[in-house]
Structure formats: C-alpha cells, structure tokens
Enzyme design. Sequence first.
Site, PDB file in Angstrom:
ATOM      1  N   GLU A 279       3.480 103.127 -64.653  1.00 28.82           N
ATOM      2  CA  GLU A 279       2.183 102.569 -65.018  1.00 28.82           C
ATOM      3  C   GLU A 279       1.233 103.673 -65.496  1.00 28.82           C
ATOM      4  OE1 GLU A 279       0.963  99.713 -62.170  1.00 28.82           O
ATOM      5  OE2 GLU A 279      -0.873  99.177 -63.212  1.00 28.82           O
ATOM      6  N   GLU A 282       2.265 104.511 -68.871  1.00 31.33           N
ATOM      7  CA  GLU A 282       1.858 103.459 -69.811  1.00 31.33           C
ATOM      8  C   GLU A 282       0.378 103.604 -70.152  1.00 31.33           C
ATOM      9  OE1 GLU A 282       2.499  99.436 -68.396  1.00 31.33           O
ATOM     10  OE2 GLU A 282       1.350  98.578 -70.062  1.00 31.33           O
ATOM     11  N   CYS A 299       0.446  94.485 -60.328  1.00 34.64           N
ATOM     12  CA  CYS A 299       1.209  94.462 -59.073  1.00 34.64           C
ATOM     13  C   CYS A 299       1.017  93.155 -58.326  1.00 34.64           C
ATOM     14  CB  CYS A 299       0.757  95.575 -58.141  1.00 34.64           C
ATOM     15  SG  CYS A 299       0.815  97.178 -58.894  1.00 34.64           S
ATOM     16  N   SER A 319      -0.583  95.478 -67.659  1.00 35.09           N
ATOM     17  CA  SER A 319       0.489  96.473 -67.672  1.00 35.09           C
ATOM     18  C   SER A 319       1.828  95.743 -67.695  1.00 35.09           C
ATOM     19  CB  SER A 319       0.401  97.337 -66.419  1.00 35.09           C
ATOM     20  OG  SER A 319       1.620  97.998 -66.222  1.00 35.09           O
ATOM     21  N   LYS A 358       4.058  86.494 -53.517  1.00 35.88           N
ATOM     22  CA  LYS A 358       5.284  87.253 -53.778  1.00 35.88           C
ATOM     23  C   LYS A 358       6.510  86.349 -53.747  1.00 35.88           C
ATOM     24  CE  LYS A 358       3.860  91.450 -54.508  1.00 35.88           C
ATOM     25  NZ  LYS A 358       4.136  92.109 -55.796  1.00 35.88           N
ATOM     26  N   GLU A 361       6.597  84.999 -57.115  1.00 29.51           N
ATOM     27  CA  GLU A 361       6.977  86.044 -58.070  1.00 29.51           C
ATOM     28  C   GLU A 361       8.499  86.226 -58.109  1.00 29.51           C
ATOM     29  OE1 GLU A 361       5.249  90.394 -58.990  1.00 29.51           O
ATOM     30  OE2 GLU A 361       6.337  90.305 -57.118  1.00 29.51           O
ATOM     31  N   GLU A 366      11.824  85.598 -65.209  1.00 29.04           N
ATOM     32  CA  GLU A 366      11.882  86.961 -65.757  1.00 29.04           C
ATOM     33  C   GLU A 366      12.600  87.909 -64.800  1.00 29.04           C
ATOM     34  OE1 GLU A 366       9.173  85.162 -65.344  1.00 29.04           O
ATOM     35  OE2 GLU A 366       7.953  85.133 -67.158  1.00 29.04           O
ATOM     36  N   CYS A 503      -4.051  93.822 -50.282  1.00 26.57           N
ATOM     37  CA  CYS A 503      -2.856  93.248 -49.643  1.00 26.57           C
ATOM     38  C   CYS A 503      -2.929  93.269 -48.122  1.00 26.57           C
ATOM     39  CB  CYS A 503      -1.616  94.005 -50.075  1.00 26.57           C
ATOM     40  SG  CYS A 503      -1.529  94.261 -51.843  1.00 26.57           S
TER      41      CYS A 503
END
Lengths: 670, 167
Positions: A279, A282, A299, A319, A358, A361, A366, A503
């Site tokens: 990251e 990037e 994230c 990102s 999560k 996710e 993907e 988190c």
Amino acid sequence: MEQKFVTIDGRDIPIEGEKNLLEVIRKAGIDIPTFCYVSELSVYGACRMCTVEIEGRGLQTSCSTPPEPGLKVKTNTDAVRQIRRVALELILANHERECTTCGKSTSCKLQDLSRKMGVDKIRFRSIKKPMSVDDDNPSIVRNPNKCILCGDCVRMCEEVQGIGAIDFAYRGHDTMVQPAFGKGLDHVQCVYCGQCTRVCPTGALTPKSEINDVWKSLQTAGKTVVVQIAPAVRVALGEAFGYQAGELTTGQIVAALKMMGFRKVFDTCFSADLTILEEGNEFIHRLTEGLPLPMFTSCCPAWVKYVEQHYPEMIPNLSTCRSPQQMFGSVAKGVFAAEMGLKKEDMIVVSIMPCTAKKFEAKRPEFFTDGIADVDHVITTQELAQMINEFGIQFRNLKPESLDMPMGFKTGAGVIFGNTGGVMEAALRYVYEKVEGKTLENPDFHEVRGEAGIRECEVKLAGKTYTLAVIHSLANAKEIIRKIKSGEKKYHFIEFMSCPAGCINGAGQPVNFDPSYRKNRTKGLYEADKMLQLHKSQDNPYLKELYATKLGEVGGEKAHHLLHTHYNARRRMKGKSMVILDGQQTDKLEIRVCVGTSCYLKGSQDLLHHLARHVAAQGLQDQVQVKATFCFEKCDKGPTIKVGGKTITHCDVAKATAAVDKAVEDLKKV
Amino acid sequence: MPHVMLRKFEKVCAIVEKYDNDPAKLIPILQEVQNEYRYLPEEVMTFVATTLGLSPAKVFGVASFYAHFALEPKGKYVVRLCDGTACHVKGSDGLLQAMRKKLGLDEKSVTTPDMLFTVETVACLGACGLAPVVVINEAVYGQITPEKAVALLDEIRKKEDGTHVSA
C-alpha cells in the site's frame, strides 16, 4: 466562577459540563440502568429505566433532563423502583425469553438488569406473534422476537454510520425494527459493520456464528487447518476470561488454539506488514504517476462495501491492496501450502477477527482462487471465547506459547493496525524511509493518533508537504467525501475505518459495559508495538525473504496477482422496478432506465421522460415495456439504460432514442 | 391504457419537485403520491427515498406508521366502518361480520380479488349521532343495519357489472 451542584441522594455533585442528569448520577458512582441510552448516540428517552424522582418535578427520565443547578434528585425511591420493575416486566412479557439457548446470555443487558432489579415474576402475557429470523447474510443474525424496541441499533446505523439500513416500522404493538419493506439485511444497503449488534442490549442482533464449520474442519481427516489472529483480538479476548480490556493474551491464545488442533498459529499482523509495503508503494506510485488521489485505505471491508454502494465514482481512489486478512489467505494457500508440502485444497485457513464484515469479505468472489476460498472460515473474538469454553480449556491457567514462523512474525507496525490511525502510522513509517532514503529514528507519529472521528495532519516528505486524514465511523466518511467532492478539502491519503475507534471496537469483540474499555484496548495495542523488537514493516526479515524467494518486487507482477484486487459498483437495494409503459404485444422490447441514486443525480429521470415521450410520439407504446429500475451496478458510468439486452452507459437522450429506434427496427426484421 | 403509468410517474416527479426535494416534506409528498396510485407501491417509495436522499427504511417507517397510508392496493370502493365507542355499542361488529361474509373477506384479506371492495374499520368518524356509520369512498351512510349494508354492496356490484357490460 462559582461551582454549580445538583443534589443526588443527599450528596452535592458538581456539574462539569455533563449533557444530562444521567451522566452526573453515573459520575456520583450510581450505575443508573438504561437500555436506550448510549452516550455516543442521541437521547431517545423510551425505555424509562433511568427514571428518577426530582423534588418539585416528580418522576423524570434522567437521560433527557439537563443537569440544572439546585436540582434535588432521588434515584432509589419506592416509586422509582416500581416504575423500573413494571417497565422491565412489560418488556419481558413480549421478549422471547429463551435465555439458555441465546448467544447473548450472560452478556445481555436485559438479563442483567432483570436480575439487578429483582424481577422475579412476569404478570403479563405476550401479545407478540412469532416472527421469522433474518440470517440470509454472512455476518449478522436479526431475531425480531428478542427486540425490545430501544432503537439503539437504528440510531447507531443512522447517526454514527450514516446508513439507515434499519428503522422502526408499523405502530403500537405492531412496531418492529427492520430493513425497508421487511426485506433481509442482504437485500438492503447494510455494510455488515455490525455496530448494531454491539449496541443491541439483547440477542435481537448478534454476529453470525461459524463455530460449527471450524470444528468440522478441525476434525476432517486430511485437512490441515491454519489460523490467523487479527491485531485487535489479542487485547480483547482476555475480557471474556476476567482480564482487563487491553491486556495482551497472545501467548495464551496460541496455546489454546494449539490445544484445539490448529496445526499452525499465525498472525494477521504479518500480512498487515505485507499490506503496508504494497500500500505504501502504491501511494508513492500514485504520487509520482499522477494517479487518482487521495488514496483511500481498503483494509476495512465495511468501508469498501460502503464505497461500492454509495460512492462508486470514488472506487479508483480505493487502494487496490487486499486487506491483511485476504493477503494472508492468498499467501497461505498460494505460497505457504506448497512449502508445507500440502495441496491447496487440503489447507483450511481460519481467521479470528474482531469484525463481522470480515465474514462477508471472505465470501466475496474476488477472493476465491480456482473455486477455492482464500480464507475458509472467519470467526469473531466472541466466537473464539465460545470455542475455548466449549473445549473446556482453562484459559487463565494456560502457559503462553509462541506463534509459528514465518507468518507469525510481525513488526509493531502490523500490530497497531487495529487502532484508528494505526494503518496510516504504519504506512508513514514505511513511506518516510522509502521517500527520504534515510532511517526513521523515532517511529511514532503521534499526530495521527487520537479519538476524534476526523483527524487531519500534514507530513513533509522530501521537501513536499502532504495532507493526510484519519477517519472512523461512516457518517464521518460521508462528511469528508462531501468536502472532497465540493473542493473544500484536498488530501493525499486517507485512512478509513467503519467502527468507532477502529477494529479494537469491532462488533465481534467481547461485549463490555465498562466505559473505559475502548481506551484500554487502544492503549494495549500501542504498548504491544513498544514491546516488540521491530516497528517498521520493511524491517520484517521474513517478509524480505518472502519477496526475495517468492514474490519478487514490491508492487511487482507476482505480488500484484496475489495481493491486489479490484472493486465493483454495487446496488444498495434489491427490489422491484417501476413499470412506466407496458405495451400489449407479447414480444415487446424491454427498456430499463436506472433511477438509482448515482444515475438519478446524473439526470436519469429526464432521460426516462424523454424516452417515454419519444416512444409515445413514434406510436411505439404497444411494442415496448419501459421500466424505471434500481441499479445495474455500473454507477461510475451512469446514467445507464438497457435496451433489450444491450447496456448503454454514459447515456443521453440522443443515444437512448437512437438505441430504441434501432432495436424496434431489428425487432420488425425478425 | 398504456399512458396511465407514465402519467403517474411524471406526476410523482412533479410532486417531489413541488416540495423542492425536501426530506422534511416526506408526509405531504407521500399523501400526494398515494392520491396518484391509491396506495404506496414499494418501488415508488424506493424512488421517493432516492429523490429525497432518505434511506428507504425511513420512508417505509413513516408510511407504515400512519393508518392513512396504504401499503397494499385498495379496491375501487373503500368501505370504512366506524368502530368507535358509539358505533361499537350500536352493533358495528355485526355489520363488519355481515359485510365480510358477503364479500368473502376476513381480518387478513381486506380487499376482494376483483379489486372492487376494501373493507376497513376506523376508530371514529366523528358522526356518533348517526351510529353505526359506514363510509363508502366519500359517501356517508348512517344508522345502518347489516341488511342495509349488504344491500349497499349489492347495489354497487350491480352498477359496476352494468358498466362492464355496456363497455
């Protein structure tokens, strides 16, 4: 200035800026009961539990009474106790009291207060009919039979997260909290942050459990189960076993997981270090190549879903890095399985996360490689505590064990990921050295730490000044995006986390009623960073080795394949279309015009009018069906229409009418 | 009549515009939208939510709160039977049963399958002197008996059948 006081049960208590009487009473050491009062939300005044007697005013709810000097308050009179008990009895009468089988048992506020207030019988019968449980999504279980209508979830979703996926519906004894039109959470704009479950005082909203899947994997012959532990878990799990919030229990967690049969116990902080390299790189790449800025961190899966649904035009700012959970999964199965001499399909990856999103996710398409999930099961901190209890492990007596190498090795940069500002700080520790080309002596960036929901700071890198922001809670994200879009603010890099404080306060963490738990967990992670030998992701020796032997260059082709991803515009609501024109012919041409938010704002309503009038003017109304529909998930290219099977993006009146004319011609030929 | 839906949709757009896309005007907007469709279809509420920048859950919350808003399509003739204290004492329950029996309706299904009748009860129509009272669309009928009520329904159906035949 003279000090002002209120008298609480005969004691003078100073007023020090408290916004209501309830806060003053709690300051006086009296834990006044509440369901509908959550300090971070607006005052609702519905549950009547915080009722007190005020001299000259009678019975009042303390949450909605301003603390005026001279008030004489009694918190425990016969009348007050009576009101609280009757209110509880009425709530309990309609509550599904299946406590023994409820996931919230022992951390339920309703159970707790019923016991504390001495409710020993319920004189009223239930008038509620059983309602169906909504659990068709990967993250949250909504059981309306346990709802007590305090509205904490509604206000959390609307005020703190700015979403409003659920609200009160109907009236009187029919009142219930539900998504629009009684749909499931998977059919509306819920981002699965789960903050509603965090504030729900009962078992009406709870994280969805995957415990049984994990037990099953552990007991399947031929499968090797490896596990990753997210940063925030280690400063909160202990709370379920009598430790203080913030106390590090990493060693005991490893020991417990080994006892349960996990072959390797690894650390998500390792892949957080990996995330930082990718990251950070990037970000530098975006700066030098003139690519879209500000760059948004990616994230947080709830945040990513929020952008996909609400700001699809900002997707290029996200990102492309996968989250640490998913980087772990793809490296574990894509690289490490072979090292262990395993076939990919024989490795099961389990994550322990503080988070409900999560779970969603890990199920995104993907993150499946050749039909196999990179991360198989996601359990929350709460679920891990449950598994430890189920196994009968005496957590407090465990001797700490160490994490396995190589994916258990981390630097402090990966550990602070669980705090708001942590990702930004970790990234700065890397970017600074990379851009400046010299060693960063003190790795702490105190300017990005803190509690405020929107924090800004500037950093100087190689003589240039960059503006950064750190955001938590999605309502704050909405505000900052508004400012970016209006040109009021310019940033280079922004960290977003959906949960208030990051988190460590995720919906999967143990339920804690102590107001200081958040601060303590945050502190716990910063201290864990201090205790480690290394503090910069780029110093992680196992990471260097991973790049040298397997991944090639940071940001290179192999790394890109394994560690990066892409995002898609996503519809908010699943539902019916509005029929505008409905021709008589059987084989009529279907014309659908998107009137979802993005397309609506880009003028799709006008497009629809023109199109419908064009159809009428050409005398085609019998040959077509025109519908206003909600979202083709091409929001970044709107307005979007579909003529027959053909999708037309960036549509205007000329394009639309031409497409319709052509399609009608084609239809005639057939 | 292919133009009806288009006209309704354009009307909805005009209503929202008339109220400056102001979310605070949600209730009057829903009232006028309901005048167009005679109820509030789900997709129309979603569209209204989009135009006002509100969450659909909020719009549904408001629409489902007020008895005035209908979430299901209503019949051409809406029969409102008063069940306030005065009408109740004068036997409104018997009236309700008679009408429901006549039309094959019950507590759950309130509209006839041919979309001709909807039977509802209301708390008070403020015409207690005429108890028991029935209002059919805009027409008020006082001191009504079960027999009279059934006769009224028969009369309407006959009239409607007649228009169908002549059309």
